[in-house]
Design a protein around this motif. Structure first.
Motif, PDB file in Angstrom:
ATOM      1  N   ILE A  15       0.830  -1.199   0.000  1.00 27.76           N
ATOM      2  CA  ILE A  15       0.000   0.000   0.000  1.00 27.76           C
ATOM      3  C   ILE A  15       0.868   1.254   0.000  1.00 27.76           C
ATOM      4  O   ILE A  15       0.654   2.172  -0.788  1.00 27.76           O
ATOM      5  N   ARG A  16       1.874   1.303   0.869  1.00 25.86           N
ATOM      6  CA  ARG A  16       2.767   2.470   0.948  1.00 25.86           C
ATOM      7  C   ARG A  16       3.470   2.731  -0.374  1.00 25.86           C
ATOM      8  O   ARG A  16       3.650   3.871  -0.776  1.00 25.86           O
ATOM      9  N   GLN A  17       3.889   1.661  -1.035  1.00 29.27           N
ATOM     10  CA  GLN A  17       4.646   1.797  -2.283  1.00 29.27           C
ATOM     11  C   GLN A  17       3.745   1.869  -3.512  1.00 29.27           C
ATOM     12  O   GLN A  17       4.244   2.000  -4.634  1.00 29.27           O
ATOM     13  N   ASN A  18       2.422   1.776  -3.287  1.00 31.10           N
ATOM     14  CA  ASN A  18       1.450   1.792  -4.379  1.00 31.10           C
ATOM     15  C   ASN A  18       1.755   0.711  -5.419  1.00 31.10           C
ATOM     16  O   ASN A  18       1.779   0.968  -6.623  1.00 31.10           O
ATOM     17  N   THR A  19       2.009  -0.492  -4.938  1.00 34.02           N
ATOM     18  CA  THR A  19       2.326  -1.617  -5.821  1.00 34.02           C
ATOM     19  C   THR A  19       1.339  -2.769  -5.612  1.00 34.02           C
ATOM     20  O   THR A  19       1.734  -3.923  -5.543  1.00 34.02           O
ATOM     21  N   LEU A  20       0.066  -2.437  -5.528  1.00 35.96           N
ATOM     22  CA  LEU A  20      -0.962  -3.455  -5.317  1.00 35.96           C
ATOM     23  C   LEU A  20      -1.212  -4.246  -6.598  1.00 35.96           C
ATOM     24  O   LEU A  20      -1.219  -3.685  -7.692  1.00 35.96           O
ATOM     25  N   PRO A  50      -7.259   7.492   4.623  1.00 34.62           N
ATOM     26  CA  PRO A  50      -6.086   7.280   3.763  1.00 34.62           C
ATOM     27  C   PRO A  50      -4.867   6.921   4.609  1.00 34.62           C
ATOM     28  O   PRO A  50      -4.144   7.785   5.079  1.00 34.62           O
ATOM     29  N   THR A  52      -2.229   3.265   6.109  1.00 36.77           N
ATOM     30  CA  THR A  52      -1.823   1.878   5.918  1.00 36.77           C
ATOM     31  C   THR A  52      -2.405   0.996   7.014  1.00 36.77           C
ATOM     32  O   THR A  52      -1.931  -0.102   7.247  1.00 36.77           O
TER      33      THR A  52
END
Length: 80
Positions: A15-20, A50, A52
């Motif tokens: 989620i933090r890295q926006n790599t879902l 918004p 994590t």
């Protein structure tokens, strides 16, 4: 409990890295709490805050906690 914490760390990193990804397959023995990990991840994604983590107070979290969220369906295999 250690496996669940590692899974939570992994999911919050996505989620933090926006790599879902569009899907996740959780495998392993029944002792690793796959269902709990899936519910944790789903609740974070559905929460209105918004963050994590999930807030537990927004309408999305409340519906999820009451097992009435329209966007979450958990499939549990039948036991024989």
């Amino acid at each position: 409990m250690q496996v669940l914490q590692e899974t939570e760390t992994l999911f919050t990193g996505f989620i933090r890295q926006n790599t879902l990804s569009n899907a996740y397959l959780l495998t392993g023995s029944s002792s690793i709490s796959r269902g709990n990990a899936a519910q944790f991840f789903a609740q974070i994604l559905m929460c209105d805050a918004p963050n994590t983590s999930f807030c537990g107070t927004c309408p999305q979290c409340k519906a999820f906690q009451e097992q009435e969220h329209i966007d979450f369906i958990q499939i549990i295999p039948e036991t024989t």
